[in-house]
Design an enzyme around this catalytic site. Structure first.
Site, PDB file in Angstrom:
ATOM      1  N   ASP A  85       0.809  -1.216   0.000  1.00  0.00           N
ATOM      2  CA  ASP A  85       0.000   0.000   0.000  1.00  0.00           C
ATOM      3  C   ASP A  85       0.843   1.268   0.000  1.00  0.00           C
ATOM      4  O   ASP A  85       0.351   2.337  -0.368  1.00  0.00           O
ATOM      5  CB  ASP A  85      -0.988  -0.024   1.170  1.00  0.00           C
ATOM      6  CG  ASP A  85      -2.195  -0.892   0.862  1.00  0.00           C
ATOM      7  OD1 ASP A  85      -2.634  -0.886  -0.302  1.00  0.00           O
ATOM      8  OD2 ASP A  85      -2.704  -1.585   1.758  1.00  0.00           O
ATOM      9  N   GLU A 116      -5.864   4.008  -0.683  1.00  0.00           N
ATOM     10  CA  GLU A 116      -4.679   3.200  -0.346  1.00  0.00           C
ATOM     11  C   GLU A 116      -3.879   3.849   0.791  1.00  0.00           C
ATOM     12  O   GLU A 116      -3.251   3.156   1.592  1.00  0.00           O
ATOM     13  CB  GLU A 116      -3.783   3.030  -1.577  1.00  0.00           C
ATOM     14  CG  GLU A 116      -4.432   2.347  -2.773  1.00  0.00           C
ATOM     15  CD  GLU A 116      -4.562   0.834  -2.629  1.00  0.00           C
ATOM     16  OE1 GLU A 116      -4.448   0.327  -1.492  1.00  0.00           O
ATOM     17  OE2 GLU A 116      -4.782   0.166  -3.655  1.00  0.00           O
ATOM     18  N   TYR A 123      -2.221   0.161   8.981  1.00  0.00           N
ATOM     19  CA  TYR A 123      -1.162  -0.730   9.455  1.00  0.00           C
ATOM     20  C   TYR A 123      -0.381  -0.071  10.587  1.00  0.00           C
ATOM     21  O   TYR A 123       0.010  -0.735  11.552  1.00  0.00           O
ATOM     22  CB  TYR A 123      -0.235  -1.125   8.302  1.00  0.00           C
ATOM     23  CG  TYR A 123      -0.969  -1.711   7.119  1.00  0.00           C
ATOM     24  CD1 TYR A 123      -1.982  -2.660   7.305  1.00  0.00           C
ATOM     25  CD2 TYR A 123      -0.696  -1.312   5.813  1.00  0.00           C
ATOM     26  CE1 TYR A 123      -2.681  -3.180   6.232  1.00  0.00           C
ATOM     27  CE2 TYR A 123      -1.391  -1.826   4.734  1.00  0.00           C
ATOM     28  CZ  TYR A 123      -2.381  -2.751   4.947  1.00  0.00           C
ATOM     29  OH  TYR A 123      -3.078  -3.266   3.882  1.00  0.00           O
ATOM     30  N   GLU A 205      -3.459  -6.222  -7.138  1.00  0.00           N
ATOM     31  CA  GLU A 205      -4.762  -6.107  -6.477  1.00  0.00           C
ATOM     32  C   GLU A 205      -5.490  -7.449  -6.440  1.00  0.00           C
ATOM     33  O   GLU A 205      -6.288  -7.705  -5.541  1.00  0.00           O
ATOM     34  CB  GLU A 205      -5.641  -5.080  -7.220  1.00  0.00           C
ATOM     35  CG  GLU A 205      -5.050  -3.686  -7.356  1.00  0.00           C
ATOM     36  CD  GLU A 205      -5.162  -2.859  -6.082  1.00  0.00           C
ATOM     37  OE1 GLU A 205      -5.596  -3.403  -5.049  1.00  0.00           O
ATOM     38  OE2 GLU A 205      -4.795  -1.675  -6.125  1.00  0.00           O
ATOM     39  N   GLU A 239     -10.103  -3.140  -1.768  1.00  0.00           N
ATOM     40  CA  GLU A 239      -9.253  -3.757  -2.797  1.00  0.00           C
ATOM     41  C   GLU A 239     -10.088  -4.425  -3.882  1.00  0.00           C
ATOM     42  O   GLU A 239      -9.684  -4.467  -5.050  1.00  0.00           O
ATOM     43  CB  GLU A 239      -8.287  -4.770  -2.172  1.00  0.00           C
ATOM     44  CG  GLU A 239      -7.268  -4.187  -1.195  1.00  0.00           C
ATOM     45  CD  GLU A 239      -6.373  -3.118  -1.796  1.00  0.00           C
ATOM     46  OE1 GLU A 239      -6.360  -2.954  -3.032  1.00  0.00           O
ATOM     47  OE2 GLU A 239      -5.688  -2.428  -1.030  1.00  0.00           O
ATOM     48  N   HIS A 242     -10.850  -1.731  -6.268  1.00  0.00           N
ATOM     49  CA  HIS A 242      -9.668  -1.357  -7.060  1.00  0.00           C
ATOM     50  C   HIS A 242      -9.400  -2.404  -8.144  1.00  0.00           C
ATOM     51  O   HIS A 242      -9.023  -2.066  -9.271  1.00  0.00           O
ATOM     52  CB  HIS A 242      -8.443  -1.210  -6.154  1.00  0.00           C
ATOM     53  CG  HIS A 242      -8.665  -0.274  -5.006  1.00  0.00           C
ATOM     54  ND1 HIS A 242      -7.872  -0.268  -3.879  1.00  0.00           N
ATOM     55  CD2 HIS A 242      -9.608   0.695  -4.816  1.00  0.00           C
ATOM     56  CE1 HIS A 242      -8.323   0.661  -3.039  1.00  0.00           C
ATOM     57  NE2 HIS A 242      -9.368   1.248  -3.584  1.00  0.00           N
TER      58      HIS A 242
END
Length: 376
Positions: A85, A116, A123, A205, A239, A242
């Site tokens: 990411d 993103e 995280y 992706e 995701e 995407h």
């Protein structure tokens, strides 16, 4: 062809190709050449979320109680996802925006890249909660050999496209000498680099996240690291959007509807695209091997994950017109769909963060015909 941030040449955006036409001037959304991108923008905006909305305080206790080999699985996946990411938060904008010619695609790419960055922030939110010094985790990302192997395969296509695009905008087509190096700038070759870059992003992706996703959801199936799983579920939902975006771009290009020359290029690149996907799948299998080098976890092991990689690779390659490389035809971990399909789980809102909640999903278009059955 010099790039300009606002072309003063009047044009009909409905007649422009997705790429390599006149740069977008007015960002207008009253008309779309391809309304799929407008739908993706609206859907992504309705999905908006912040990692701080999810309570991950319990995860710290769970993480401390994990055996060492499961800590390795958990933290390694977070490192890898941070890398992916980090690339995706900037690269679509840098590589694609200077080439795009229609406003709905331009805004979709910007919306995609912004989401993103939320993943990257997530995280940090998770890692900051479970370890005392997050820098130890983040500093290892750029030195970890297993992660670096994957980074090279992902970034190379972006870097080549960005470099050639800069030459095209600055110097135009032809043979040029740049810093003592001969550079041949050719529009067809640039289109080929774009197509391969989009296919590489599609592979990213499509399959590169899913080993990590499976591990996160396997922990949550045991009622461990549930805050992390809720965040990963939100990320997986994004995701999937995407992925849909890159699949539509590729299928429009290879059909020749958008640019007839792109259909020829897609056929020329077919073997390289096939190899690109197979290599990505192989790297994910190697990643599974690295994760489980010291032991497996309940409900998941290296062999099952490798079968899952083959299963989703077949599906993703078929979606963009490529031959299927693997024999695996059934899903070896069907329970993962509970997590990947956001409508599958119903929860009481007062008990848990509701990951399926959407914002801005009211249809404000009201027609007099809608009221025809009302009587006063």
């Amino acid at each position: 062809m010099a790039y300009t941030t606002f072309s003063q040449t009047k044009n009909d955006q409905l007649k422009e190709p997705m790429f390599f036409g006149q740069p977008v001037n007015v960002a207008r959304y009253d008309q779309q050449k391809y309304d799929i991108f407008e739908k993706l923008i609206e859907k992504q905006l309705s999905f908006f979320w912040r990692p701080e909305e999810v309570d991950v305080s319990r995860d710290r206790i769970d993480y401390q109680a994990l055996p060492e080999h499961e800590k390795h699985i958990f933290i390694s996946n977070l490192k890898y996802q941070t890398l992916l990411d980090s690339i995706q938060g900037r690269s679509p904008n840098v590589a694609l925006l200077p080439l795009i010619s229609i406003p709905e695609l331009e805004t979709w790419v910007e919306t995609w890249a912004f989401s993103e960055t939320i993943h990257s922030r997530s995280y940090t939110h998770i890692i900051r909660n479970i370890v005392n010094d997050p820098a130890v985790v983040f500093d290892d990302i750029v030195t970890n050999e297993q992660i670096q192997k994957r980074a090279e395969g992902i970034s190379a296509y972006y870097d080549e496209l960005i470099e050639m695009t800069s030459y095209w905008h600055l110097l135009g087509e032809g043979t040029h000498t740049v810093n003592g190096k001969t550079v041949v700038v050719n529009l067809r070759e640039l289109k080929k680099k774009l197509y391969l870059c989009l296919m590489s992003v599609n592979a990213l992706e499509a399959i590169r996240f899913y080993v990590s996703f499976a591990c996160s959801f396997a922990f949550a199936e045991r009622e461990l690291m549930e805050g992390n799983a809720k965040i990963i579920r939100l990320i997986a939902r994004d995701e999937a959007l995407h992925l849909t975006g890159t699949q539509h771009m590729l299928n429009l290009l290879r059909s020749g509807v958008d640019d007839p020359e792109m259909a020829e290029i897609a056929e020329e690149c077919k073997q390289e695209c096939y190899d690109l996907f197979v290599q990505a799948a192989q790297q994910e299998k190697e990643w599974a091997d690295y994760l489980f080098r010291d032991g497996s976890m309940i409900g998941l092991n290296k062999d099952i994950l490798c079968q899952y990689v083959e299963y989703i690779t077949n599906i993703r390659m078929q979606a963009v017109g490529l031959d299927l490389p693997f024999q695996t035809r059934s899903n070896p971990i069907p329970w993962i769909n509970t997590w990947l399909v956001s409508d599958n789980v119903q929860v009481a809102p007062q008990e848990v963060e509701v990951s399926s909640y959407l914002v801005g999903q009211i249809d404000s278009e009201v027609d007099t015909d809608d009221l025809s059955n009302f009587q006063l």
